[in-house]
Write a protein that holds these residues in place. Structure first.
Motif: not given
Length: 330
Positions: A22, A40, A42-43, A289, A322
């Motif tokens: 990312h 996704d 965020v995860s 996400w 996060t």
């Protein structure tokens, strides 16, 4: 500590397990490359934070689960994402959303995801080490680059990670965990091709007012929704084509709600960078996400229009979520 070490032997690769990082390959859309990276984010970012990795470290994206790896070195992992998944370590269940120490010889299984949600993310301390391609380790499925030879993991692959000191074990508080569901609300902003020039005002109200079913034929390229006939504010696309959704080719945004005739498609991180169809709305950064956790053939969504101020506030909230400084020590 320096260098790398073998950390995983892939016993069962799952449906399409990919190495991602990312934010992927930013800045290359003019050359035909969407950024790739996690659907996704965020995860994905939380998993990396739990094992002490930098935000851009590479980790695994596991749609539907079904991944089994044999651990080859003492290290730490974290699994995040979809609910209804019960990862095991040597047959014993381990929790999502926290740091899990592992030792050489252990077996980690991410079984079939029952949901809600669709994708799991597995991070390992030090980050998965694969070659940089155009500045990123992310697997771009449309171009066959990045990750492990530009493809999904296969049985027998051996993954390496950078050698790092053992991270402090952490747990994500319940209040900071992304909430999975089967009926999603996804935040969007209008355009670039919305009302009144393309859609009518009634069309826009219809877009954000109705429930949309996620089509079974959805993937990292795009999330297809059920077909719907808009009224449109013009009778055709003119020189661009007969259907009013046709435009002269233009660039596409990540998360754009692309209307190909009567079929809306939310463009994913492996999507096309340009084309000849309208983009009537765009999912804001903080809503992306959710697209990554949509279950094809089962889930439904509703779009909610937000303004720029709310979109920025939602993005700030995700940055807080996060940040490992807000997690609980174990």
């Amino acid at each position: 500590m320096s260098g790398t070490q073998a950390v995983f032997d892939v016993v069962s690769p799952g449906l399409q397990t990919l190495v991602q990082d990312h934010p992927g390959r930013r800045g290359l859309q003019s050359k035909g490359f969407f950024p790739a990276g996690p659907v996704d984010p965020v995860s994905f970012r939380i998993a990396n934070a739990l094992v002490g990795n930098a935000a851009d470290a590479a980790a695994l994206e596991i749609p539907m689960g079904r991944l089994t790896v044999r651990v080859l070195a003492d290290t730490a992992i974290a699994v995040t994402g979809a609910s209804g998944a019960e990862p095991t370590l040597n047959g014993t269940p381990v929790p999502l959303w926290q740091t899990v120490p592992v030792r050489a010889g252990d077996e980690v299984v991410c079984p079939t995801v029952k949901g809600p949600g669709f994708r799991l993310y597995l991070a390992v301390a030090g980050g998965v080490d694969v070659p940089l391609v155009l500045g990123s380790r992310a697997t771009y499925t449309m171009g066959g680059i990045g990750g492990v030879e530009g493809r999904a993991l296969a049985k027998g692959d051996v993954l390496r990670a950078h050698r790092v000191a053992a991270p402090a074990p952490l747990r994500v508080p319940d209040a900071l965990r992304p909430v999975m569901t089967n009926t999603w609300e996804i935040e969007v902003m209008r355009g670039p091709h919305a009302d009144p020039d393309f859609l009518t005002e009634a069309d826009w109200r219809d877009l954000v007012g109705r429930e949309w079913k996620v089509d079974l034929n959805s993937n990292r390229v795009g999330t297809r929704l059920n077909a719907h006939r808009f009224t449109w504010s013009r009778s055709s696309g003119g020189v661009a084509g007969g259907h009013p959704s046709n435009i002269l080719d233009g660039s596409y945004p990540i998360g754009g709600v692309n209307t190909n005739g009567d079929v809306p498609v939310i463009l994913g991180p492996d999507g096309p960078t340009a084309g000849g169809f309208t983009v009537v709305a765009t999912v804001v950064q903080a809503g992306l996400w959710k697209v990554g956790q949509l279950r094809p053939g089962r889930d439904t969504i509703r779009f909610r229009e937000v303004d720029l101020d709310e979109a920025l506030a939602l993005a700030e909230r995700l940055d807080y979520t996060t940040d490992a400084r807000h997690y609980e020590e174990l």
